[in-house]
Design a protein around this motif. Structure first.
Motif, short mmCIF file in Angstrom:
data_model
loop_
_atom_site.label_atom_id
_atom_site.label_comp_id
_atom_site.label_asym_id
_atom_site.label_seq_id
_atom_site.Cartn_x
_atom_site.Cartn_y
_atom_site.Cartn_z
N GLN A 192 -10.99 -4.21 -1.89
CA GLN A 192 -10.72 -5.59 -2.33
C GLN A 192 -10.82 -6.57 -1.17
OE1 GLN A 192 -7.43 -6.13 -5.21
NE2 GLN A 192 -7.31 -3.90 -5.30
N ARG A 223 1.62 1.06 -6.57
CA ARG A 223 2.05 0.31 -7.76
C ARG A 223 3.56 0.47 -7.97
NH1 ARG A 223 0.96 -4.02 -10.37
NH2 ARG A 223 -1.17 -3.59 -9.67
N THR A 245 -8.45 1.46 -1.97
CA THR A 245 -8.45 0.39 -2.96
C THR A 245 -8.26 -0.97 -2.29
OG1 THR A 245 -7.53 1.90 -4.60
CG2 THR A 245 -7.27 -0.47 -5.03
N THR A 291 0.84 -1.20 0.00
CA THR A 291 0.00 0.00 0.00
C THR A 291 0.88 1.26 0.00
OG1 THR A 291 -1.95 1.01 1.01
CG2 THR A 291 -0.24 0.19 2.53
N GLY A 348 -2.38 -1.06 -3.76
CA GLY A 348 -3.15 0.17 -3.95
C GLY A 348 -3.20 1.02 -2.70
N SER A 349 -3.92 2.11 -2.83
CA SER A 349 -4.15 2.99 -1.69
C SER A 349 -4.97 2.23 -0.66
CB SER A 349 -4.94 4.22 -2.14
OG SER A 349 -6.27 3.81 -2.48
N SER A 370 -1.24 6.59 -2.50
CA SER A 370 -2.11 6.55 -3.67
C SER A 370 -1.94 5.22 -4.38
CB SER A 370 -1.74 7.68 -4.64
OG SER A 370 -0.44 7.43 -5.15
N ASP A 371 -2.85 4.93 -5.31
CA ASP A 371 -2.70 3.71 -6.10
C ASP A 371 -1.38 3.72 -6.86
OD1 ASP A 371 -5.10 2.78 -5.20
OD2 ASP A 371 -6.20 3.13 -7.08
#
Lengths: 458, 458
Positions: B375, B293, B371, B285, B367-368, B288-289
């Motif tokens: 999931q 990433r 996000t 994490t 992800g953030s 931000s996404d």
């Protein structure tokens, strides 16, 4: 005397180790043995007193020879209930920096592969403060616990122990070279496989074909403790032991044991002082001799003689419930009892049991710090021992008083350290290390490419 | 979803558990696994994040199937070196109050009498925070370590395990009644012998005739963890397990497993939610996404695919060095590989190995916090799992970030606790306890006179 006295606390993960009944004393806190706080407080006290270590006895079984039943041991708390000694080592290590740990592991109930890993793991976590008290097992009740009909015969147990030692030495000393862990992040090499070796052993009692699972810990092999006094036991101690533990009231017997053991060690190619001998001792002290004597008598009044008899029955294999405790030992028709009890200066079994009420099967010194330290010096002069295993009476006050009163008096006389030496447990005790050196049998398995002066990674 | 997610950290006393190669990352601190400070810092972080527990895997052996040699495992640090998992439990318990410990103990390398004592000792020291992950053993290298030619056949291992469970349940539940320790200082009775009972067992694999050495600990039997997915393994889990651990990318497979396991538990007379299912998961994490990433790609660049292949080779018993890692699994003529890999959604062995670089053989959410938690919720909704075993990537930052970023987001949505529940590990997880209740097989050995509501002394 001028040499520095070594000092261990003698303990066990149980409410009542050798002072039968003193858990009854109003100030005794020993029922807190299941808690982390109890052991951490004790460890802090011992480190404050610059103790070299805490020696943790263990019995994998219950004392059920007396009256052919465990009932007396249970009601008197004679070393039962008893928890795992290894479980409290990390607990005490977490709040200390120097205190060593001599932990009992009984060979019949261990497998060398997993035991070697446990010891290495603890030696890592404690930065090299682990010793292992090698025991070959002696209670029939424990044999039943692992599904045997009865204990293996005494001499065969030492043959098994010799082979066990060879296997664990191979794992500790001969599987990973120093420097095998290179931790090369750029090249992606954590361990250099060329410097890790499979240990193959196909013996009478053990078979193994495996890599030790752990990278080398500071001491590799732990400091080896042992307490055997039989001929086989002495031979084993002379070859393997670094610290030997004796329990006897009779200075002449102890002096002869010390002399004999050192001679046997020398015959094994070791130096006479490669083996440190620690005598069991107990101390009841106070501001004055009179205060200490009053305390001793107060302690005695809480003793449980039956628990002591259960302990003696387990040790000797003879049911003391069937004997008159006041009959003189000389008249008894058991060689085992005669030889043990007479060496302890006990005239009767009852007298022997009385010793096991305040301080265990060894001298209890009672007096002011000056009186106690006079006697400590005399003991060392008369016997040649290197130090003492201090059995507890009422806990934790007996250790606190020893640290507050007796330790300063020993320091004043220059017979006790005023600060810890640096390094691992082995370096602190022997002034050299951290690894065992030839001709100790462990060193035989050191890899020729290994370099003892190069610290292992990790 | 509305239920509260259970959360364990998934770990092992080794530099590299399932994220092969991430020990190479510049910020990774995992080589400090031999030190006390490492584990204490981690434990504090997990307790700050209100983790229910830390699940400690263990492998008694080395991954030497790949290339028929341990060399790849050694150089890549594929779960080697590896220290004893039980040794670090007291270390972490000393600096935490609530964190539970699910510790792996592999039945072929344990004896029930001494293992039962170790677990009881730790349950005492931790005030009831011990769980035991029951493993039946699977590496041939470990079998050689204990002197066997090869592993016992799979189904026979479960027969042995069933009998082992019976013996340790008898020791934990049926030897000491609640209240056996009376600690009556005036009467001199520590334990009432009438309330302590000998455990007799004369079975196919184990024989025992002994009193458990320990007084009852808060939970008596530890919280039972298990991870078997074979038919025999599922039957074992349905009967014994309180927490079950699954590792699979495929939500359909996991959902079916959860349904099947709960049905089997109900068939055993237990409630469907008497078994908590925890899915293996990994999280990368960031704020931000895009940041997450980028971090994931940075992590990936340190991976060691060969180490992953060594791991897969050990798990499947098939030497992946002899296979083309990019050949599709569907074409391979090993049923074992096909069934495992396809359930993981891996098309090739190489793809499977890639999973084992960042986060293990299970989904890695990237992800953030928003996000990731989206999931997580989806995963719970789709599968019915009760929570997750969180595998690590780069340590300790991955756990610190999870605690700082993901935990607050889960709390905001009301799917994660904001404080620990009181009581033992069992009470925290199940809202009842501290002892196992009928019809769990452990409860069969509770003594009729025992009173579960009465706390044991000591």
């Amino acid at each position: 005397m001028t040499k520095q006295i070594l000092l261990n606390a003698f303990d066990m993960n149980t409410p009542s180790h050798q002072s039968n009944g003193l858990w009854r004393h109003p100030r005794d806190q020993r029922h807190r043995y299941t808690s982390m706080a109890y052991w951490q407080d004790l460890a802090r006290t011992l480190e404050r007193g610059l103790f070299d270590g805490i020696f943790l006895a263990d019995v994998t079984g219950i004392y059920d020879v007396y009256g052919n039943s465990p009932d007396t041991a249970l009601s008197n708390a004679t070393q039962v209930p008893t928890n795992d000694p290894f479980a409290i080592v990390p607990v005490m290590a977490a709040v200390t920096e120097h205190l060593g740990f001599g932990v009992t592991g009984s060979i019949p109930y261990l497998h060398p592969y997993s035991f070697a890993r446990l010891v290495t793991s603890l030696d890592h976590l404690t930065n090299g403060r682990i010793g292992w008290n090698v025991v070959t097992g002696y209670l029939n009740s424990a044999a039943k616990g692992v599904g045997q009909v009865q204990q293996t015969a005494h001499d065969a147990r030492y043959d098994i122990a010799d082979e066990f030692m060879e296997v664990v030495y191979k794992l500790w000393e001969g599987s990973w070279e120093d420097g095998a862990v290179v931790l090369d992040k750029a090249a992606g090499i954590y361990t250099d496989p060329a410097r890790v070796h499979r240990v193959s052993h196909d013996g009478t009692y053990y078979a193994l074909d495996a890599v030790h699972l752990c990278e080398p810990s500071p001491q590799r092999s732990p400091v080896i403790y042992q307490a055997g006094t039989s001929p086989k036991g002495q031979a084993f101690a002379a070859a393997h032991a670094e610290c030997v533990f004796v329990a006897n009231h009779n200075r002449g017997v102890v002096a002869e044991y010390v002399r004999s053991l050192r001679a046997q060690a020398v015959a094994c190619g070791r130096a006479a002082d490669d083996v440190k001998v620690l005598a069991l001792l107990s101390v009841v002290t106070g501001e004055s001799d009179a205060a200490a004597r009053a305390k001793f008598e107060d302690y005695q009044s809480y003793g449980l003689r039956q628990g002591a008899l259960a302990l003696i029955s387990g040790w000797t294999g003879v049911d003391m419930a069937k004997l008159d405790p006041d009959a003189t030992i000389a008249e008894m028709d058991s060689d085992g009892i005669r030889s043990i009890a007479s060496s302890l200066c006990a005239r009767t079994v009852g007298e022997w049991a009385d010793y096991l009420v305040v301080g265990g099967a060894a001298p209890t010194l009672v007096g002011s710090p000056v009186t106690v330290v006079d006697q400590i010096e005399q003991w060392v002069d008369d016997t040649g021992v290197d130090g003492f295993n201090l059995a507890y009476t009422v806990m934790p006050e007996c250790m606190e008083e020893f640290v507050d009163l007796v330790v300063p008096e020993m320091q004043r006389r220059g017979i006790y350290k005023t600060r810890y030496a640096p390094g691992t447990m082995r370096e602190k005790i022997f002034g050299q290390g951290p690894r065992l050196r030839a001709p100790h049998p462990a060193a035989r398995w050191r890899l020729p490419t290994g370099d003892a002066d190069q610290a292992s990674a990790g």
